[in-house]
Design an enzyme around this catalytic site. Sequence first.
Site, mmCIF file in Angstrom:
data_model
loop_
_atom_site.group_PDB
_atom_site.id
_atom_site.type_symbol
_atom_site.label_atom_id
_atom_site.label_comp_id
_atom_site.label_asym_id
_atom_site.label_seq_id
_atom_site.Cartn_x
_atom_site.Cartn_y
_atom_site.Cartn_z
ATOM 1 N N CYS A 22 115.361 -25.501 11.308
ATOM 2 C CA CYS A 22 114.930 -24.266 11.953
ATOM 3 C C CYS A 22 113.822 -24.467 12.989
ATOM 4 O O CYS A 22 114.104 -24.915 14.092
ATOM 5 C CB CYS A 22 114.538 -23.236 10.900
ATOM 6 S SG CYS A 22 114.610 -21.527 11.514
ATOM 7 N N GLU A 76 119.907 -22.718 6.596
ATOM 8 C CA GLU A 76 118.632 -22.986 5.931
ATOM 9 C C GLU A 76 118.462 -22.055 4.730
ATOM 10 O O GLU A 76 118.687 -20.847 4.822
ATOM 11 C CB GLU A 76 117.498 -22.751 6.934
ATOM 12 C CG GLU A 76 116.097 -22.942 6.362
ATOM 13 C CD GLU A 76 114.999 -22.523 7.328
ATOM 14 O OE1 GLU A 76 113.880 -23.025 7.195
ATOM 15 O OE2 GLU A 76 115.271 -21.691 8.226
ATOM 16 N N LYS A 120 110.928 -30.417 6.164
ATOM 17 C CA LYS A 120 110.672 -29.738 7.439
ATOM 18 C C LYS A 120 109.275 -30.052 7.959
ATOM 19 O O LYS A 120 108.278 -29.878 7.260
ATOM 20 C CB LYS A 120 110.847 -28.236 7.241
ATOM 21 C CG LYS A 120 110.753 -27.392 8.495
ATOM 22 C CD LYS A 120 111.109 -25.950 8.150
ATOM 23 C CE LYS A 120 111.043 -25.022 9.335
ATOM 24 N NZ LYS A 120 111.453 -23.646 8.964
#
Length: 303
Positions: A169, A59, A132
């Site tokens: 993540c 990331e 995300k």
Amino acid sequence: MADGAPQPAGAPGVGSDTPLRLALVQLACSDERARNLDNAEEMVRQAAESGAQLVLLPELFEYLYWPQVEREEYFSLAHPLDGHPFLPRFQALAAELGVVLPVSFFERAGQAHFNSLLMIDADGSALGLYRKSHIPDGPGYQEKYYFNPGDTGFRAWRTAVGVIGVGICWDQWFPECARAMALKGAEVLLYPTAIGSEPPEAGAMDTRDMWQRAMVGHAVANACYVAAVNRVGREGEATFYGSSFVADPSGEKLAEADRESESVVYCDLDLTAARRFRAGFGFFRDRRPDLYRSLLTLDGVER
């Protein structure tokens, strides 16, 4: 699958004639963007030379993990998708090497900012964008200051090597994210990551093992391969603990990096065997979506 049933030939853990070679590129990142990008490219090339067809970078690998603190100047790291300064470079790299290459980046879209990923196919074409969905906010991970919650929904892309889903993540802690990608047909779930030691105000705990266990659970519950790649090294108050790994549909860890070294981790995935394994367990046959309405609420109360 009944207890004691024989494992079909070619099931996970048994050899396959057509494996997919996955490479996880575990990196140490610095405040020199050009150096980080050059290092990432060099390690992608190394992975391809070793037969990798699908390569995952961490990331936001272009820079230090800046969301440890809230500073306005870090918004300058964001760029629009159109005319992006380094994404075309990685598209050309993917085409040259013939690898599928998901790439994480800080996106500016109008007045919004997203923690995003571009899925690049093996011919260099952009298959689509994921933003995300789950944005953390706590000591050492102050991402809500920088990132709007993603608005793309969960994605699964039909690539040259199979159907690939990617979360980013904090997404990896949420079973809903993994299940949504699996329902869209994802055969491999990938998670580019930046995670490490918690600061003293958060208890200074080491989350490495629970981090891996959460994703191993996704592998089992969705009967698919799951892989996460992390960064390593000390950045500000955080020490990133690496430990990039791959788990198979039975929850076995097939490959794992150490906690400190830049490295490329390889794993050969048997997608054909995994499809048989998944169908045989019946998790998707026996689902009861009509009973899951409470999952669409914040408080669990169906109204």
